[in-house]
Design a protein around this motif. Sequence first.
Motif, PDB file in Angstrom:
ATOM      1  N   LEU A  67      -5.240  -5.990  -8.665  1.00 36.05           N
ATOM      2  CA  LEU A  67      -4.126  -6.581  -7.934  1.00 36.05           C
ATOM      3  C   LEU A  67      -2.839  -6.565  -8.757  1.00 36.05           C
ATOM      4  O   LEU A  67      -1.751  -6.349  -8.221  1.00 36.05           O
ATOM      5  CB  LEU A  67      -4.477  -8.012  -7.524  1.00 36.05           C
ATOM      6  CG  LEU A  67      -5.593  -8.128  -6.482  1.00 36.05           C
ATOM      7  CD1 LEU A  67      -5.955  -9.598  -6.257  1.00 36.05           C
ATOM      8  CD2 LEU A  67      -5.178  -7.479  -5.165  1.00 36.05           C
ATOM      9  N   ALA A  68      -2.974  -6.779 -10.072  1.00 31.21           N
ATOM     10  CA  ALA A  68      -1.789  -6.767 -10.937  1.00 31.21           C
ATOM     11  C   ALA A  68      -1.179  -5.374 -11.012  1.00 31.21           C
ATOM     12  O   ALA A  68       0.046  -5.232 -11.060  1.00 31.21           O
ATOM     13  CB  ALA A  68      -2.149  -7.273 -12.329  1.00 31.21           C
ATOM     14  N   TYR A  69      -2.021  -4.350 -11.018  1.00 32.64           N
ATOM     15  CA  TYR A  69      -1.487  -2.987 -11.079  1.00 32.64           C
ATOM     16  C   TYR A  69      -0.796  -2.623  -9.767  1.00 32.64           C
ATOM     17  O   TYR A  69       0.240  -1.946  -9.763  1.00 32.64           O
ATOM     18  CB  TYR A  69      -2.595  -1.986 -11.395  1.00 32.64           C
ATOM     19  CG  TYR A  69      -2.057  -0.625 -11.778  1.00 32.64           C
ATOM     20  CD1 TYR A  69      -1.524  -0.402 -13.047  1.00 32.64           C
ATOM     21  CD2 TYR A  69      -2.059   0.425 -10.873  1.00 32.64           C
ATOM     22  CE1 TYR A  69      -1.007   0.834 -13.399  1.00 32.64           C
ATOM     23  CE2 TYR A  69      -1.544   1.669 -11.219  1.00 32.64           C
ATOM     24  CZ  TYR A  69      -1.026   1.863 -12.481  1.00 32.64           C
ATOM     25  OH  TYR A  69      -0.503   3.089 -12.825  1.00 32.64           O
ATOM     26  N   LYS A  70      -1.354  -3.059  -8.663  1.00 30.01           N
ATOM     27  CA  LYS A  70      -0.686  -2.866  -7.360  1.00 30.01           C
ATOM     28  C   LYS A  70       0.702  -3.495  -7.398  1.00 30.01           C
ATOM     29  O   LYS A  70       1.694  -2.894  -6.944  1.00 30.01           O
ATOM     30  CB  LYS A  70      -1.511  -3.483  -6.233  1.00 30.01           C
ATOM     31  CG  LYS A  70      -0.834  -3.424  -4.865  1.00 30.01           C
ATOM     32  CD  LYS A  70      -1.677  -4.143  -3.811  1.00 30.01           C
ATOM     33  CE  LYS A  70      -1.039  -4.080  -2.426  1.00 30.01           C
ATOM     34  NZ  LYS A  70       0.238  -4.817  -2.361  1.00 30.01           N
ATOM     35  N   GLU A  71       0.788  -4.705  -7.933  1.00 34.79           N
ATOM     36  CA  GLU A  71       2.065  -5.392  -8.039  1.00 34.79           C
ATOM     37  C   GLU A  71       3.044  -4.614  -8.916  1.00 34.79           C
ATOM     38  O   GLU A  71       4.238  -4.526  -8.611  1.00 34.79           O
ATOM     39  CB  GLU A  71       1.842  -6.800  -8.619  1.00 34.79           C
ATOM     40  CG  GLU A  71       3.111  -7.604  -8.860  1.00 34.79           C
ATOM     41  CD  GLU A  71       3.793  -8.053  -7.581  1.00 34.79           C
ATOM     42  OE1 GLU A  71       4.936  -8.555  -7.681  1.00 34.79           O
ATOM     43  OE2 GLU A  71       3.205  -7.923  -6.496  1.00 34.79           O
ATOM     44  N   GLN A 105       4.592  -1.661  -7.080  1.00 32.72           N
ATOM     45  CA  GLN A 105       5.598  -2.047  -6.089  1.00 32.72           C
ATOM     46  C   GLN A 105       6.817  -2.704  -6.744  1.00 32.72           C
ATOM     47  O   GLN A 105       7.963  -2.293  -6.494  1.00 32.72           O
ATOM     48  CB  GLN A 105       4.975  -2.998  -5.069  1.00 32.72           C
ATOM     49  CG  GLN A 105       5.793  -3.138  -3.791  1.00 32.72           C
ATOM     50  CD  GLN A 105       4.938  -3.598  -2.611  1.00 32.72           C
ATOM     51  OE1 GLN A 105       3.772  -3.935  -2.767  1.00 32.72           O
ATOM     52  NE2 GLN A 105       5.520  -3.605  -1.436  1.00 32.72           N
ATOM     53  N   ARG A 106       6.588  -3.670  -7.594  1.00 35.59           N
ATOM     54  CA  ARG A 106       7.698  -4.460  -8.141  1.00 35.59           C
ATOM     55  C   ARG A 106       8.410  -3.749  -9.293  1.00 35.59           C
ATOM     56  O   ARG A 106       9.639  -3.791  -9.395  1.00 35.59           O
ATOM     57  CB  ARG A 106       7.175  -5.822  -8.635  1.00 35.59           C
ATOM     58  CG  ARG A 106       8.253  -6.740  -9.206  1.00 35.59           C
ATOM     59  CD  ARG A 106       7.651  -8.075  -9.619  1.00 35.59           C
ATOM     60  NE  ARG A 106       6.558  -7.905 -10.556  1.00 35.59           N
ATOM     61  CZ  ARG A 106       6.722  -7.740 -11.865  1.00 35.59           C
ATOM     62  NH1 ARG A 106       7.937  -7.717 -12.387  1.00 35.59           N
ATOM     63  NH2 ARG A 106       5.680  -7.617 -12.661  1.00 35.59           N
ATOM     64  N   SER A 138       4.024   4.602  -1.654  1.00 28.97           N
ATOM     65  CA  SER A 138       4.975   5.417  -0.899  1.00 28.97           C
ATOM     66  C   SER A 138       6.306   4.680  -0.752  1.00 28.97           C
ATOM     67  O   SER A 138       6.346   3.444  -0.773  1.00 28.97           O
ATOM     68  CB  SER A 138       4.417   5.708   0.503  1.00 28.97           C
ATOM     69  OG  SER A 138       5.363   6.376   1.312  1.00 28.97           O
ATOM     70  N   PRO A 139       7.399   5.426  -0.605  1.00 31.02           N
ATOM     71  CA  PRO A 139       8.677   4.766  -0.324  1.00 31.02           C
ATOM     72  C   PRO A 139       8.812   4.341   1.145  1.00 31.02           C
ATOM     73  O   PRO A 139       9.742   3.616   1.486  1.00 31.02           O
ATOM     74  CB  PRO A 139       9.711   5.848  -0.671  1.00 31.02           C
ATOM     75  CG  PRO A 139       8.995   7.135  -0.460  1.00 31.02           C
ATOM     76  CD  PRO A 139       7.559   6.874  -0.830  1.00 31.02           C
ATOM     77  N   LYS A 140       7.897   4.794   2.007  1.00 31.73           N
ATOM     78  CA  LYS A 140       7.992   4.530   3.435  1.00 31.73           C
ATOM     79  C   LYS A 140       6.740   3.838   3.972  1.00 31.73           C
ATOM     80  O   LYS A 140       5.625   4.121   3.533  1.00 31.73           O
ATOM     81  CB  LYS A 140       8.211   5.837   4.204  1.00 31.73           C
ATOM     82  CG  LYS A 140       9.456   6.611   3.815  1.00 31.73           C
ATOM     83  CD  LYS A 140      10.726   5.860   4.228  1.00 31.73           C
ATOM     84  CE  LYS A 140      11.970   6.682   3.918  1.00 31.73           C
ATOM     85  NZ  LYS A 140      13.203   5.975   4.303  1.00 31.73           N
ATOM     86  N   ALA A 141       6.935   2.997   4.973  1.00 37.88           N
ATOM     87  CA  ALA A 141       5.810   2.275   5.570  1.00 37.88           C
ATOM     88  C   ALA A 141       4.868   3.205   6.320  1.00 37.88           C
ATOM     89  O   ALA A 141       3.661   2.941   6.406  1.00 37.88           O
ATOM     90  CB  ALA A 141       6.329   1.189   6.510  1.00 37.88           C
TER      91      ALA A 141
END
Length: 279
Positions: free
Chosen positions: A224-228, A231-232, A260-263
């Motif tokens: 979860l921290a790597y996902k953050e 993104q952040r 990705s930069p897009k949804a």
Amino acid sequence: MSVKRTKFDYVGNWSEKKLKIVEMYTSPYSRILSKNNFYHIYVDEFAGPGQHISSKTFGMIKGSPLLALESKPAFREYHFIEQDRTRIDLLNELAREYDNVTIHQGDCNKIMTKEIIPWLKRHWRRKALCLLDPYKLNYDWEMVYSLGQSGRADVLLNFMISDAQRNVWRNNQSLVDPKQAERLTRAWGDESWREVVFVATEQQDLFDKERIDTAKAKSDAIALAYKERLQRVAGFGYVYKPIPMMNSKHGVIYYLYFASPKAVGVNIIGDIVPKVMTK
């Protein structure tokens, strides 16, 4: 049954699922960008030989470079990066009928930061789908960060949690091998992973007050921290939840991320992943 040595890798069920995700994503990605007149490329940063041997059936299966080459519509260009000379030769055999394939021999971190990413940044209509699929934690966060900051790349990234578990994580920080820790720091971007891992070691289950499995706690926390961070810190606008790729004993080999930069990319992956992972 004895297994003969071969120039191709034997891959487990988790790798076959990852390849299925790659296969199912490349065509819609290419179709959307082609329709909107983007100049889009496919980049395989640890390309391998282009084919593998299934550990289950012992038959040949298509690797990510070959699956990408077969996507419809085709990408404008394909870039396969590999260090091993034998694998380079096998890739050349696979790509000999294509005039839009470039095979790079060398360190993907250097090739991406010196060639591919600067090329992407030169025009806003350039886009890339990048697969970062190493066997170990041997890529640089700076390269991932640059892809995120470019705003022009969709990335499928394999974070080798089993490598970290085997070679870096210790219940006592003083027992961590500095050289092994440096590899994780390179892939993570700084040493904030230490706080995530060692805080998780001390956590307890709030419901029954029993100590939770520390390996699972560390894996969940780091995932979860790597996902953050993707993104952040790296600046990817959208990151799909970490996908645990598990062996037959339900141990997590790595987490697969999609950024990705897009949804729209995350929406497509969100449709693909349940179909693949539940089989």
